[in-house]
Design a protein around this motif. Structure first.
Motif, PDB file in Angstrom:
ATOM      1  N   VAL A 189       0.817  -1.076  -0.002  1.00 33.35           N
ATOM      2  CA  VAL A 189      -0.058  -0.166   0.359  1.00 33.35           C
ATOM      3  C   VAL A 189       0.973   1.594  -0.396  1.00 33.35           C
ATOM      4  CG1 VAL A 189      -1.675   1.464   1.049  1.00 33.35           C
ATOM      5  CG2 VAL A 189      -2.142  -1.499   0.963  1.00 33.35           C
ATOM      6  N   GLN A 190       1.915   0.904   0.746  1.00 33.08           N
ATOM      7  CA  GLN A 190       2.875   2.051   0.753  1.00 33.08           C
ATOM      8  C   GLN A 190       3.203   2.758  -0.246  1.00 33.08           C
ATOM      9  OE1 GLN A 190       5.508   1.166   3.952  1.00 33.08           O
ATOM     10  NE2 GLN A 190       4.993   2.809   5.133  1.00 33.08           N
ATOM     11  N   LYS A 191       3.981   1.515  -1.032  1.00 31.81           N
ATOM     12  CA  LYS A 191       4.807   1.660  -2.281  1.00 31.81           C
ATOM     13  C   LYS A 191       3.556   2.504  -3.892  1.00 31.81           C
ATOM     14  CE  LYS A 191       8.337  -1.608  -2.086  1.00 31.81           C
ATOM     15  NZ  LYS A 191       9.279  -2.575  -2.723  1.00 31.81           N
ATOM     16  N   ALA A 222       1.121   6.707  -6.317  1.00 30.50           N
ATOM     17  CA  ALA A 222      -0.389   8.086  -6.846  1.00 30.50           C
ATOM     18  C   ALA A 222       0.078   9.182  -6.537  1.00 30.50           C
ATOM     19  CB  ALA A 222      -1.247   7.370  -5.922  1.00 30.50           C
ATOM     20  N   MET A 223       0.824   9.688  -4.880  1.00 31.42           N
ATOM     21  CA  MET A 223       1.432  10.771  -5.474  1.00 31.42           C
ATOM     22  C   MET A 223       2.145  11.259  -6.394  1.00 31.42           C
ATOM     23  SD  MET A 223       2.531  10.716  -0.974  1.00 31.42           S
ATOM     24  CE  MET A 223       3.805  11.218  -1.441  1.00 31.42           C
ATOM     25  N   LYS A 224       3.131  10.028  -7.229  1.00 30.46           N
ATOM     26  CA  LYS A 224       4.266  10.848  -8.140  1.00 30.46           C
ATOM     27  C   LYS A 224       2.949  11.107  -9.443  1.00 30.46           C
ATOM     28  CE  LYS A 224       8.309   8.638  -6.236  1.00 30.46           C
ATOM     29  NZ  LYS A 224       9.562   7.302  -6.719  1.00 30.46           N
ATOM     30  N   ALA A 225       1.824  10.064  -9.314  1.00 32.85           N
ATOM     31  CA  ALA A 225       1.088  10.798 -10.630  1.00 32.85           C
ATOM     32  C   ALA A 225      -0.191  11.991 -10.194  1.00 32.85           C
ATOM     33  CB  ALA A 225       0.190   9.761 -10.737  1.00 32.85           C
ATOM     34  N   LYS A 226       0.360  12.266  -9.302  1.00 35.81           N
ATOM     35  CA  LYS A 226      -0.804  13.373  -8.402  1.00 35.81           C
ATOM     36  C   LYS A 226      -2.283  12.982  -9.097  1.00 35.81           C
ATOM     37  CE  LYS A 226       1.960  17.061  -9.914  1.00 35.81           C
ATOM     38  NZ  LYS A 226       3.304  16.654  -8.651  1.00 35.81           N
ATOM     39  N   ASP A 227      -2.169  11.777  -8.301  1.00 35.76           N
ATOM     40  CA  ASP A 227      -3.861  11.702  -7.629  1.00 35.76           C
ATOM     41  C   ASP A 227      -3.993  11.641  -6.745  1.00 35.76           C
ATOM     42  OD1 ASP A 227      -6.509   9.461  -8.074  1.00 35.76           O
ATOM     43  OD2 ASP A 227      -5.877   8.042  -9.344  1.00 35.76           O
ATOM     44  N   GLY A 228      -4.773  12.563  -6.563  1.00 39.18           N
ATOM     45  CA  GLY A 228      -4.751  13.050  -5.545  1.00 39.18           C
ATOM     46  C   GLY A 228      -5.825  12.200  -3.772  1.00 39.18           C
ATOM     47  N   GLU A 229      -6.812  11.768  -5.339  1.00 32.51           N
ATOM     48  CA  GLU A 229      -7.915  10.522  -4.865  1.00 32.51           C
ATOM     49  C   GLU A 229      -7.845   9.174  -4.564  1.00 32.51           C
ATOM     50  OE1 GLU A 229     -12.018   9.677  -6.666  1.00 32.51           O
ATOM     51  OE2 GLU A 229     -12.221  12.258  -5.860  1.00 32.51           O
ATOM     52  N   ARG A 230      -6.943   8.878  -4.881  1.00 29.41           N
ATOM     53  CA  ARG A 230      -6.751   6.883  -4.972  1.00 29.41           C
ATOM     54  C   ARG A 230      -5.408   7.615  -3.823  1.00 29.41           C
ATOM     55  NH1 ARG A 230      -5.505   2.389  -7.364  1.00 29.41           N
ATOM     56  NH2 ARG A 230      -3.122   1.619  -6.436  1.00 29.41           N
ATOM     57  N   LYS A 231      -4.242   8.797  -3.599  1.00 24.88           N
ATOM     58  CA  LYS A 231      -3.406   8.590  -2.570  1.00 24.88           C
ATOM     59  C   LYS A 231      -3.966   9.392  -1.166  1.00 24.88           C
ATOM     60  CE  LYS A 231      -1.071  12.095   0.253  1.00 24.88           C
ATOM     61  NZ  LYS A 231      -0.918  11.980   1.127  1.00 24.88           N
ATOM     62  N   GLU A 232      -5.436   9.839  -1.019  1.00 22.52           N
ATOM     63  CA  GLU A 232      -6.210   9.376  -0.038  1.00 22.52           C
ATOM     64  C   GLU A 232      -6.709   8.065   0.608  1.00 22.52           C
ATOM     65  OE1 GLU A 232      -9.990  12.053   1.551  1.00 22.52           O
ATOM     66  OE2 GLU A 232      -8.581  13.464  -0.301  1.00 22.52           O
ATOM     67  N   THR A 233      -7.231   8.183  -0.679  1.00 26.96           N
ATOM     68  CA  THR A 233      -7.823   6.452  -0.287  1.00 26.96           C
ATOM     69  C   THR A 233      -6.806   5.403   0.523  1.00 26.96           C
ATOM     70  OG1 THR A 233      -9.413   6.223  -2.208  1.00 26.96           O
ATOM     71  CG2 THR A 233      -8.799   3.982  -1.282  1.00 26.96           C
ATOM     72  N   LEU A 234      -5.765   4.994  -0.535  1.00 31.69           N
ATOM     73  CA  LEU A 234      -4.308   4.714   0.143  1.00 31.69           C
ATOM     74  C   LEU A 234      -4.174   5.120   1.509  1.00 31.69           C
ATOM     75  CD1 LEU A 234      -2.759   3.767  -3.096  1.00 31.69           C
ATOM     76  CD2 LEU A 234      -4.213   1.874  -1.549  1.00 31.69           C
ATOM     77  N   THR A 235      -4.080   6.329   1.705  1.00 31.68           N
ATOM     78  CA  THR A 235      -3.534   7.172   3.184  1.00 31.68           C
ATOM     79  C   THR A 235      -4.461   6.193   4.111  1.00 31.68           C
ATOM     80  OG1 THR A 235      -2.962   8.642   2.214  1.00 31.68           O
ATOM     81  CG2 THR A 235      -3.248   8.926   4.884  1.00 31.68           C
ATOM     82  N   ARG A 258     -12.786   4.925  -5.335  1.00 32.46           N
ATOM     83  CA  ARG A 258     -12.661   4.728  -3.506  1.00 32.46           C
ATOM     84  C   ARG A 258     -12.739   3.024  -3.844  1.00 32.46           C
ATOM     85  NH1 ARG A 258     -14.383   5.482   2.190  1.00 32.46           N
ATOM     86  NH2 ARG A 258     -12.528   4.896   3.189  1.00 32.46           N
ATOM     87  N   ILE A 259     -13.701   2.293  -4.209  1.00 30.12           N
ATOM     88  CA  ILE A 259     -14.527   1.244  -3.833  1.00 30.12           C
ATOM     89  C   ILE A 259     -13.101   0.296  -5.386  1.00 30.12           C
ATOM     90  CG2 ILE A 259     -15.855  -0.830  -4.750  1.00 30.12           C
ATOM     91  CD1 ILE A 259     -17.496   1.083  -3.451  1.00 30.12           C
ATOM     92  N   THR A 260     -13.103   0.584  -5.719  1.00 34.49           N
ATOM     93  CA  THR A 260     -11.984   0.642  -7.827  1.00 34.49           C
ATOM     94  C   THR A 260     -10.258   0.210  -7.230  1.00 34.49           C
ATOM     95  OG1 THR A 260     -13.337   1.494  -8.507  1.00 34.49           O
ATOM     96  CG2 THR A 260     -10.997   0.857  -9.554  1.00 34.49           C
ATOM     97  N   ALA A 261     -10.077   1.532  -6.417  1.00 35.29           N
ATOM     98  CA  ALA A 261      -9.379   1.432  -5.583  1.00 35.29           C
ATOM     99  C   ALA A 261      -8.715   0.758  -4.291  1.00 35.29           C
ATOM    100  CB  ALA A 261      -8.268   2.935  -4.979  1.00 35.29           C
ATOM    101  N   LEU A 262      -9.420   0.094  -4.112  1.00 35.55           N
ATOM    102  CA  LEU A 262      -8.814  -0.663  -2.422  1.00 35.55           C
ATOM    103  C   LEU A 262      -9.727  -2.083  -2.722  1.00 35.55           C
ATOM    104  CD1 LEU A 262     -11.474   1.076  -0.178  1.00 35.55           C
ATOM    105  CD2 LEU A 262      -8.979   0.288   0.218  1.00 35.55           C
ATOM    106  N   MET A 263     -10.260  -2.599  -3.973  1.00 35.59           N
ATOM    107  CA  MET A 263     -10.373  -3.818  -4.842  1.00 35.59           C
ATOM    108  C   MET A 263      -8.996  -4.587  -4.617  1.00 35.59           C
ATOM    109  SD  MET A 263     -13.043  -4.666  -3.694  1.00 35.59           S
ATOM    110  CE  MET A 263     -13.628  -5.853  -5.129  1.00 35.59           C
ATOM    111  N   GLU A 264      -8.503  -3.612  -5.306  1.00 30.78           N
ATOM    112  CA  GLU A 264      -6.882  -3.788  -5.709  1.00 30.78           C
ATOM    113  C   GLU A 264      -6.141  -4.597  -4.721  1.00 30.78           C
ATOM    114  OE1 GLU A 264      -4.486  -0.478  -7.283  1.00 30.78           O
ATOM    115  OE2 GLU A 264      -5.835  -0.261  -8.344  1.00 30.78           O
TER     116      GLU A 264
END
Length: 149
Positions: free
Chosen positions: A7-9, A14-27, A82-88
């Motif tokens: 999850v950290q990786k 996500a931070m490098k890709a500037k995907d704020g929503e995904r970063k927030e979900t993973l945080t 958010r669900i899509t990101a978590l399902m991974e």
């Protein structure tokens, strides 16, 4: 590699890709995993990690349902992503065929040929530890209920 490292990786990516929503979900997911590990004072087992991930998914699904009821398209989109990101990170869920096979195994083990309503508690008690975290409890309950008709 455990889920926390994975999850950290992904969060860094996500931070490098500037995907704020995904970063927030993973945080949020990372925070939940780390908090449980800290409370436990030792590394989490795979089952514990999966339980936390499934809990986060369930919360997002509940938020999605509320957003749909309120007609909030912005929240609907956010919760779907958010669900899509978590399902991974979620464990692979069993399909109906796999669940039915385990139900059949439990029935053989308990020597129950024709299950009745009075047997349901005993069946579920033996069945749920085998499918916990791998199958939706509602689906399992429905499939067992269908056998009793």
């Amino acid at each position: 590699m455990d889920k926390i490292e994975t999850v950290q990786k992904e969060m860094i990516a996500a931070m490098k890709a500037k995907d704020g929503e995904r970063k927030e979900t993973l945080t949020l997911l990372l925070s939940a995993l780390k908090a449980k590990a800290k409370d436990k004072r030792e590394p989490l087992t795979e089952e514990e990690e999966n339980t936390i991930i499934l809990k986060e998914i369930k919360q997002a699904e509940e938020s999605l349902a509320g957003a749909k009821k309120a007609g909030r398209s912005d929240l609907i989109d956010m919760n779907e992503r958010r669900i899509t990101a978590l399902m991974e990170f979620a464990p692979k869920q069993m399909d109906e065929g796999e669940i039915k096979q385990i139900i059949a195994d439990v029935l053989r083990q308990l020597e129950i040929e024709k299950p009745e309503a009075k047997d349901k508690g005993n069946i579920m008690k033996n069945l749920m530890p085998r499918v916990k975290g791998k199958a939706d409890g509602g689906l399992v309950n429905r499939l067992v209920g269908e056998l009793m008709k």
